[in-house]
Motif scaffolding. Structure first.
Motif, mmCIF file in Angstrom:
data_model
loop_
_atom_site.group_PDB
_atom_site.id
_atom_site.type_symbol
_atom_site.label_atom_id
_atom_site.label_comp_id
_atom_site.label_asym_id
_atom_site.label_seq_id
_atom_site.Cartn_x
_atom_site.Cartn_y
_atom_site.Cartn_z
ATOM 1 N N CYS A 2 -66.745 101.064 47.416
ATOM 2 C CA CYS A 2 -68.105 101.366 47.867
ATOM 3 C C CYS A 2 -68.725 102.427 46.969
ATOM 4 O O CYS A 2 -68.037 103.003 46.129
ATOM 5 N N GLU A 3 -70.008 102.683 47.179
ATOM 6 C CA GLU A 3 -70.726 103.653 46.340
ATOM 7 C C GLU A 3 -70.828 105.029 47.005
ATOM 8 O O GLU A 3 -70.760 106.062 46.350
ATOM 9 N N TYR A 4 -70.995 105.013 48.325
ATOM 10 C CA TYR A 4 -71.036 106.253 49.105
ATOM 11 C C TYR A 4 -70.139 106.079 50.320
ATOM 12 O O TYR A 4 -69.813 104.950 50.716
ATOM 13 N N GLN A 5 -69.746 107.186 50.922
ATOM 14 C CA GLN A 5 -68.897 107.090 52.112
ATOM 15 C C GLN A 5 -69.236 108.202 53.095
ATOM 16 O O GLN A 5 -69.792 109.246 52.709
ATOM 17 N N CYS A 6 -68.909 107.934 54.365
ATOM 18 C CA CYS A 6 -69.080 108.930 55.416
ATOM 19 C C CYS A 6 -67.779 108.966 56.213
ATOM 20 O O CYS A 6 -67.325 107.920 56.699
ATOM 21 N N ASN A 7 -67.200 110.156 56.325
ATOM 22 C CA ASN A 7 -65.941 110.311 57.054
ATOM 23 C C ASN A 7 -66.154 110.986 58.407
ATOM 24 O O ASN A 7 -65.217 111.490 59.020
ATOM 25 N N GLY A 8 -67.416 110.983 58.874
ATOM 26 C CA GLY A 8 -67.760 111.687 60.107
ATOM 27 C C GLY A 8 -67.030 111.189 61.342
ATOM 28 O O GLY A 8 -66.694 111.986 62.232
ATOM 29 N N ALA A 9 -66.774 109.897 61.407
ATOM 30 C CA ALA A 9 -66.081 109.341 62.582
ATOM 31 C C ALA A 9 -64.662 109.884 62.683
ATOM 32 O O ALA A 9 -64.143 110.068 63.790
ATOM 33 N N MET A 10 -64.054 110.141 61.553
ATOM 34 C CA MET A 10 -62.698 110.716 61.538
ATOM 35 C C MET A 10 -62.730 112.115 62.159
ATOM 36 O O MET A 10 -61.892 112.472 62.983
ATOM 37 N N ALA A 11 -63.744 112.890 61.745
ATOM 38 C CA ALA A 11 -63.857 114.262 62.255
ATOM 39 C C ALA A 11 -64.264 114.290 63.729
ATOM 40 O O ALA A 11 -63.900 115.201 64.474
ATOM 41 N N ALA A 12 -65.018 113.253 64.178
ATOM 42 C CA ALA A 12 -65.554 113.244 65.544
ATOM 43 C C ALA A 12 -64.556 112.729 66.582
ATOM 44 O O ALA A 12 -64.775 112.888 67.792
ATOM 45 N N ALA A 13 -63.481 112.115 66.148
ATOM 46 C CA ALA A 13 -62.539 111.469 67.066
ATOM 47 C C ALA A 13 -62.014 112.416 68.140
ATOM 48 O O ALA A 13 -61.937 112.056 69.325
ATOM 49 N N LYS A 14 -61.661 113.613 67.752
ATOM 50 C CA LYS A 14 -61.110 114.583 68.714
ATOM 51 C C LYS A 14 -62.148 114.977 69.758
ATOM 52 O O LYS A 14 -61.859 115.070 70.950
ATOM 53 N N ALA A 15 -63.404 115.192 69.302
ATOM 54 C CA ALA A 15 -64.464 115.630 70.219
ATOM 55 C C ALA A 15 -64.843 114.540 71.216
ATOM 56 O O ALA A 15 -65.167 114.839 72.381
ATOM 57 N N TYR A 16 -64.771 113.269 70.811
ATOM 58 C CA TYR A 16 -65.227 112.179 71.681
ATOM 59 C C TYR A 16 -64.074 111.390 72.309
ATOM 60 O O TYR A 16 -64.308 110.418 73.036
#
Length: 588
Positions: free
Chosen positions: A37-51
């Motif tokens: 891919c050209e860009y990526q977002c790893n936010g879901a990885m970081a959000a797993a604990k909170a949600y």
């Protein structure tokens, strides 16, 4: 213009919000797996604990909410919870078209321009520039240029060493050799000669001779110290000699710095700060900032959080003499009074860090600067030879800058003549342009704080991560554009079409990152980031060039698009090398 990555992030912020998640998790970065891919977002990885959900579930929920694909062309959630993104090709072409029509090539100027003084010279008068002066000049010039491009008021100051014992030594040696000179006659009341009693070559020989004598002859040293004291107290004849030294030295320094394409706005020195010292000393004493310790006047600057000993900042020695600390503090007062800077940035060998820590703390403690005035220090590493030791001549001495530049230019001249790429009449001039790129890029491509090996053979190569390689790429774009114009065609800005191949899209994506790179490089005062960027851009261009038939393309609209992209690549590369302090020839 907004950065492309910010526009992508805005779309993800909407998606995270729609998925009922905190939008702060929507951070986007350039992909470290460009094959996927050209860009990526790893936010879901970081959000797993909170949600309290699996990262892949959160990533899929975000992807479902991206419905407008005008910016993001492709988006995918992949295990364990990454969000992979590809930019819409049409949007990318449109973005570059706007960039091409923007006089600042998409870079947003500072909304609140600052006045920033960059102290990056440090040469001593009456001494030739040597390789030890190279790094501060090259790095400082680049930081000044980057700041100006970002819209700040950048003021470069050479800050000459022009007021110490070396002056007394020169005066003493000159008197030994020419006691008949009118400058040594205290009864003389007329006008002193306008012409100096020495040339720059003679001056550069006088100082080391005098310095050597003072180390062996105690009486000679006492006379030099006395001459220094009398000069500083205003003895008329000595001040006249000092003016000659300054005029002869500064003219030579301007020539040598000019050969490096390094230019200062201020040619001030330690002498200019002397008038501020008496009042500063009184102020520090009267307000309780300074106290006497074993006869010396000092300001305590240690702090409770210090993990190592920070000695006091010494203002006056026990004999009442001023030091570097004194002069640098007085210079800060002078700069605040005359220029009211938001920041003063110093470049010097990283081994001088303690001196600047002491001065900065003293300036803050004594309120010599405003609370919001930034005092910054960029400490650079040493420039070493292949043996890992500080760069020397073959004879083992300190190499003069003039000689280093000459050797690099000769090396480039030989390579250019062997290639027979330019006419003999142009070869010398081209060699100087390319030689300067070899020196500056060779230095700036390294992180400033690190030592590096100055390898003439590698730095002058037309292949690899070098200045000549970058220039060769620029010249290649100019050659193609020149042929296109010779055929009677006109370059059209805004003629860019959506990319047709992977290499074309990779090149366009690389070009689009220009604004973010320049902004970040200036914020961190890191020219090496611009070097890394243009090396990547040059590689992407050459990859595209080797697999694309540009001038023989039959589709005229596609050909015009290729040429518009090439012209933008050229403009970005030339802007970047200007920020680094060198330029490109027409041919090489």
């Amino acid at each position: 213009m907004k950065k492309l990555i910010d526009l992508i992030q805005e779309e993800l912020v909407k998606a995270f919000t729609a998925a009922e998640m905190d939008p702060s998790y929507a951070r986007v970065s350039v992909s470290n797996r460009p094959d996927l891919c050209e860009y990526q977002c790893n936010g879901a990885m970081a959000a797993a604990k909170a949600y309290h959900k699996a990262p892949i579930q959160l990533a899929e929920a975000v992807v479902e909410k991206v419905t407008d694909h005008s910016v993001i062309g492709e988006i995918e959630a992949v295990k364990p919870g990454f969000i992979n993104l590809k930019i819409n090709p049409e949007f990318l072409a449109d973005y570059l078209s706007k960039m091409q029509n923007d006089e600042d090539l998409s870079v947003e100027k500072a909304k609140n321009p600052k006045t920033i003084i960059v102290d990056y010279g440090g040469a001593n008068v009456a001494k030739p520039l040597h390789v030890g002066h190279l790094r501060s000049a090259i790095i400082g010039e680049s930081i000044k240029r980057m700041g100006r491009f970002m819209g700040h008021n950048m003021i470069g100051d050479v800050h000459l060493g022009d007021w110490g014992l070396q002056m007394g030594l020169i005066i003493t040696e000159l008197q030994e050799r020419h006691p008949e000179l009118v400058y040594f006659d205290e009864s003389f009341t007329g006008e002193y000669p306008e012409e100096a009693p020495f040339t720059i070559s003679e001056l550069e020989e006088i100082y080391p001779c005098a310095s050597g004598k003072s180390k062996e002859d105690e009486d000679y040293k006492k006379r030099a110290l006395e001459a220094t004291r009398e000069l500083q107290q205003g003895r008329r004849g000595y001040r006249a000699i000092w003016k000659h030294i300054m005029n002869v030295s500064v003219a030579d320094l301007k020539k040598n710095y000019g050969n490096l394409d390094v230019h200062f706005d201020l040619w001030m020195g330690e002498s200019d700060a002397q008038e501020y010292i008496p009042d500063m000393v009184d102020y520090l004493k009267d307000n309780g900032y300074a106290h006497y310790d074993q006869g010396a006047l000092v300001v305590d600057v240690k702090e409770e959080t210090d993990t190592k000993e920070i000695p006091p900042c010494m203002i006056l020695k026990s004999d009442g003499a001023a030091l570097y600390d004194t002069t640098d503090l007085a210079t800060i007062i002078q700069r605040m009074k005359l220029y009211k800077p938001d920041e003063i940035c110093y470049l010097a060998d990283k081994r001088q860090e303690l001196h600047f820590v002491q001065c900065f703390r003293c300036a803050r403690k004594a309120k010599l600067v405003n609370d919001d005035t930034v005092l910054s220090f960029i400490g650079f590493g040493t420039m070493n030879g292949k043996d890992g030791k500080p760069f020397k001549t073959r004879e083992g001495g300190v190499m003069r800058l003039e000689r280093l530049i000459g050797e690099i230019n000769d090396e480039m001249y030989q390579k250019i003549v062997e290639n027979r790429s330019v006419k003999d009449t142009d070869a010398r001039g081209t060699a100087q342009i390319v030689g300067l790129s070899a020196i500056k890029y060779g230095d700036l491509s390294n992180q400033a704080s690190k030592d590096y090996v100055f390898d003439v053979e590698r730095f002058t190569s037309f292949e690899g991560n070098t200045g000549p390689y970058i220039l060769y790429t620029i010249v290649r774009t100019k050659s193609i554009l020149g042929k296109y114009k010779e055929e009677g065609n006109e370059l059209k800005k805004g003629a860019l079409l959506a990319p047709k191949s992977d290499s074309e899209k990779a090149l366009m994506l690389s070009v689009s990152r220009f604004n973010g790179v320049v902004e970040n490089a200036f914020e961190e005062k890191a020219p090496h980031k611009i070097c890394a960027y243009i090396y990547e851009l040059a590689n992407e261009f050459n990859h595209f060039y080797h697999e694309t038939k540009i001038l023989s393309e039959q589709d005229e609209a596609r050909k015009a698009s290729y040429l518009a992209l090439l012209d933008l690549v050229r403009e970005v590369l030339e802007t970047c090398i200007d920020l680094l302090g060198f330029s490109a020839p027409e041919r090489m």
